[in-house]
Design a protein around this motif. Sequence first.
Motif, PDB file in Angstrom:
ATOM      1  N   UNK A   1       0.823  -1.199   0.000  1.00  0.00           N
ATOM      2  CA  UNK A   1       0.000   0.000   0.000  1.00  0.00           C
ATOM      3  C   UNK A   1       0.861   1.255   0.000  1.00  0.00           C
ATOM      4  N   UNK A   2       0.448   2.236  -0.786  1.00  0.00           N
ATOM      5  CA  UNK A   2       1.092   3.543  -0.807  1.00  0.00           C
ATOM      6  C   UNK A   2       0.143   4.551  -0.169  1.00  0.00           C
ATOM      7  N   UNK A   3       0.598   5.202   0.885  1.00  0.00           N
ATOM      8  CA  UNK A   3      -0.178   6.228   1.580  1.00  0.00           C
ATOM      9  C   UNK A   3       0.335   7.590   1.132  1.00  0.00           C
ATOM     10  N   UNK A   4      -0.587   8.485   0.797  1.00  0.00           N
ATOM     11  CA  UNK A   4      -0.248   9.880   0.497  1.00  0.00           C
ATOM     12  C   UNK A   4      -0.782  10.704   1.655  1.00  0.00           C
ATOM     13  N   UNK A   5       0.095  11.403   2.353  1.00  0.00           N
ATOM     14  CA  UNK A   5      -0.286  12.129   3.564  1.00  0.00           C
ATOM     15  C   UNK A   5       0.265  13.543   3.548  1.00  0.00           C
ATOM     16  N   UNK A   6      -0.494  14.466   4.157  1.00  0.00           N
ATOM     17  CA  UNK A   6      -0.017  15.841   4.237  1.00  0.00           C
ATOM     18  C   UNK A   6       0.314  16.253   5.669  1.00  0.00           C
ATOM     19  N   UNK A   7       0.243  15.313   6.606  1.00  0.00           N
ATOM     20  CA  UNK A   7       0.548  15.661   7.993  1.00  0.00           C
ATOM     21  C   UNK A   7       1.582  14.699   8.564  1.00  0.00           C
ATOM     22  N   UNK A   8       2.366  15.196   9.512  1.00  0.00           N
ATOM     23  CA  UNK A   8       3.351  14.326  10.154  1.00  0.00           C
ATOM     24  C   UNK A   8       2.657  13.216  10.944  1.00  0.00           C
TER      25      UNK A   8
END
Length: 114
Positions: free
Chosen positions: A50-57
């Motif tokens: 799985x590839x997660x795209x995140x904008x928060x730490x």
Amino acid sequence: NVFASLDFTNLRQYFSDDRVITGLMAPNPKPAPDLFLMATAQTGINPSKTLVLEDSTTGVRAGVAAGMDVWGFCGTHHDKDTHAQHLKEAGAQHVFNTMHDMALHYIKSSAHKC
């Protein structure tokens, strides 16, 4: 809010209601990996694929704790360089500022697992 966002972006057609999982459904909030693990369990996908795209730490830490590849998105932050550094320190393997940049990196990357 999730359904409203999907409606606004004309993306809801791609998701059945039973495939939309929100943080309110998880037993523990991020940085616990619960939300991401719920999503992979529900879809039958191995977390390591799985590839997660995140904008928060916090989200990056959750994805890493779930054993997933995590890339950080900096496009919504005013100080992109500082935010990119924070995401990398949290465990993001790659950071990007636009979805176009993300797609190009994904295509070029030999590390993606899909």
